[in-house]
Scaffold this motif. Sequence first.
Motif, PDB file in Angstrom:
ATOM      1  N   LEU A 135       0.793  -1.227   0.000  1.00 57.87           N
ATOM      2  CA  LEU A 135       0.000   0.000   0.000  1.00 57.87           C
ATOM      3  C   LEU A 135       0.832   1.288   0.000  1.00 57.87           C
ATOM      4  N   PRO A 139       0.225   3.825  -4.812  1.00 57.35           N
ATOM      5  CA  PRO A 139      -0.276   5.083  -5.392  1.00 57.35           C
ATOM      6  C   PRO A 139       0.812   5.894  -6.085  1.00 57.35           C
ATOM      7  N   ASN A 186      -1.827  -5.983  -5.095  1.00 58.99           N
ATOM      8  CA  ASN A 186      -2.203  -4.624  -4.708  1.00 58.99           C
ATOM      9  C   ASN A 186      -1.826  -3.614  -5.781  1.00 58.99           C
ATOM     10  N   THR A 190      -4.663  -1.552  -7.794  1.00 59.57           N
ATOM     11  CA  THR A 190      -4.690  -0.093  -7.700  1.00 59.57           C
ATOM     12  C   THR A 190      -4.824   0.535  -9.088  1.00 59.57           C
ATOM     13  N   SER A 464      -5.766   8.196  -6.556  1.00 52.83           N
ATOM     14  CA  SER A 464      -4.908   7.072  -6.176  1.00 52.83           C
ATOM     15  C   SER A 464      -4.719   7.004  -4.667  1.00 52.83           C
ATOM     16  N   THR A 468      -6.131   4.076  -2.291  1.00 56.20           N
ATOM     17  CA  THR A 468      -5.210   3.357  -1.405  1.00 56.20           C
ATOM     18  C   THR A 468      -5.812   3.225  -0.008  1.00 56.20           C
ATOM     19  N   ASN A 471      -8.259   0.418  -0.282  1.00 59.10           N
ATOM     20  CA  ASN A 471      -7.607  -0.898  -0.276  1.00 59.10           C
ATOM     21  C   ASN A 471      -7.021  -1.231   1.095  1.00 59.10           C
TER      22      ASN A 471
END
Length: 564
Positions: A135, A139, A186, A190, A464, A468, A471
Motif C-alpha cells: 500500500l 499510489p 495490490n 490499484t 490514487s 489506497t 484498499n
Amino acid sequence: MYWRRCGTSGAQPSLHHLVHAARNAPHYAFSHWTPPSPTPSLIFRMGGPAATANPDVRSYGHLLDPKPWYKNSRLILLNFWIVILLVTSSTNGYDGSMMNGLQSLPQWQQAFNHPTGGALGLLGAIQNIGSLSALPFAPYIADGLGRRSCIILGACLMIIGTVVQTASQNVHMFIGARWLIGFGLNFAATGAPMLISEVAYPSQRGQLTSLYNSLWIFGSFIAAWTTFGTFHIQTSWSWRIPSAIQGFPSVIQLALIWFVPESPRWLMYKGREAQALKILAYYHARGNEKDPLVEYEYQEIKAAIELDREVAHTVGWLTLFKTRGNLKRVRIIVAIAFFSQWSGNGLASYYLNKVLDAVGVTDPTIQLLINGVLQIYNFVICVFASLWCDKIGRRKLFITATAGMLATWVAETICFAVYSKTGIAAAGHAFIAMIFIFSTFYALAYSPLIVTYAVEILPYNLRSKGFTIFNFTICLSLIFNQYVNPIALQNIGWKYYTVYIAWLSFELAFICRYLVETKNRTLEETAALFDGDDQVALISNKASDRFTEKTTEIRVDADEKSSI
C-alpha cells in the motif's frame, strides 16, 4: 439554422446546444453568433447542471454516438482492452475461493499438517498482509509511472508468486508465496479500476467499473470448480494444479497490457495532451479529434487537471481530511470497505467448509459442490447489478442489499441456533438456503459497486491516494476476519452470528444516512456532490474560456466556407 441570442431576453445558448449545433450543422452553426466574453455570471456548465439539477439526465447524453456500441468497431476494441483489465479482479476472487476449496481437500490438509485456528487464519490472511505491505508504494507507482506500469509490475510479481506457491514443499514456502501474490495484487488492483474508469466510454463507465469487482466472483467460481475437479487426484497435484492456474490471468495481462491505452487523464496530468486527445478521439469518436463529445471530455478533463495543478503543492495525504467534501468521501470509502468484508460474507467466502461442518454437511464432495454452485449463482447476480447500476442507482442497490442481508442473517442465525440445539436436519438445510439468499443481496451491491463508488467520488488529484485508503481498509478488515472467524466459530459457534446482526443494523443506518446517488455523471461532475457548486464553477469557467475560443475558430471557419 443559426444562433442569435436565442430564447428570451438575451439568454445565451448553452454549451450543450452549441456542440449539438456543431455536430448537426458544422458549416454554419456559429456563423451568426458571436461568443460572449466569459464573465462570472456566464458559466458554460460542463459539470454543473447535471450534477445539481436533474441527476437522471446525462449532461453529455446528446453527444453520444446513437449507434449501439457493438456496431462501433472502436468501442468493441476498447471494451476488449477493458476486459484485460477486469481480469485483475479475477485473480483476487480466485484466491479466496481456492483457499476455501483447498481446505476440503484431504491431500492439502495432509501436506500442511491439518491447520486449524490461528494457523489456518494465517494461511488465509497472509495474502492480504502482502497486499497491505504494498500500500505505501502503489499510489506513487500509479501516479508517477502510469496506470499501465502499475498493472505490469503487479502481474510480474503475481506470476512469480504463483510459481513458488505451486512448487511449495512446506507450509513456510506456501505462506511466503501467498504473501508475494498479495503484494503484487495490490499494484494491479490499484491501477486497473482507475484505468477502466478513466478510459471507458462515458455512458459505459459505471457498468464497466462495476464489472471489475464482479469479476472477483468469476475468479471465485473458476477456483471452486477447479478444486472440485482436482478432488479425485490422489497426489499433491490436487492442490498444485489450482495453485498454478491462479497465475493464468496475470500471464494474459502481461501479454496484452502493452496494447491497452493509457489513461487520458494521467497523460494530460503529465503534459502529454496531444496523446491524450488522440486516445479519446480514437476510441470515443472513431479518430475524429473535432467530435463534440471528444471536445467535451477533453476540455472538462483539462479544466479539472489545471485546477488540480494550481493547488498541487498543497495536495498530500492530509488533504483527504482537510475539507468537508473530502471528509465525506473518506467517511463513505472507509465505511463501504469495512461493510464489504464485515457483513458476514467472510464466513461463506473463506470458511464455508467450517460453516457446513457446523450444520452437519461434512462430505468434502458435497461441500465443494455447494461452493461451486454458490459462486456461479453469485456471478450471475453481480453481472445483473453491474449492468443495471446506472438505471437503478447506486443508493437504491446499496439500501436494498443491506436491508436484505440483515433480514436474511437473522434467519441464518435462527436456523444455526436451532440446528446446534436440536440437530434437526431441516434446520441445517434451511441454513444452507439462507446462505444463497444472503449472497443474492450481497451480490446486488457489495460485490459490483464498492470499487465503482470509491473511484468515482474521488477527484483526479486524490484518486490514487483515496483508493489506497480504500484498499488499506479492505486489507485490514480481511486480516481481522480471516484470523477471528475460524477462532470464533470454533469457540462460540452460532452465537458468533449475533454479532453480525448488530453490525448489519449499523450498516443499514449508515447507508441510509450518508450514501449519495452518483449515477449517470462523469467523473468530473461527481465533484459537485461533495465539494459544492463553487468547485465545479471554477472548472466550468476554465472550460468555458477554452470552449469560447474553440467556437470562435469554428465561426471563422464557417464564414470562410460560406464566402467560397
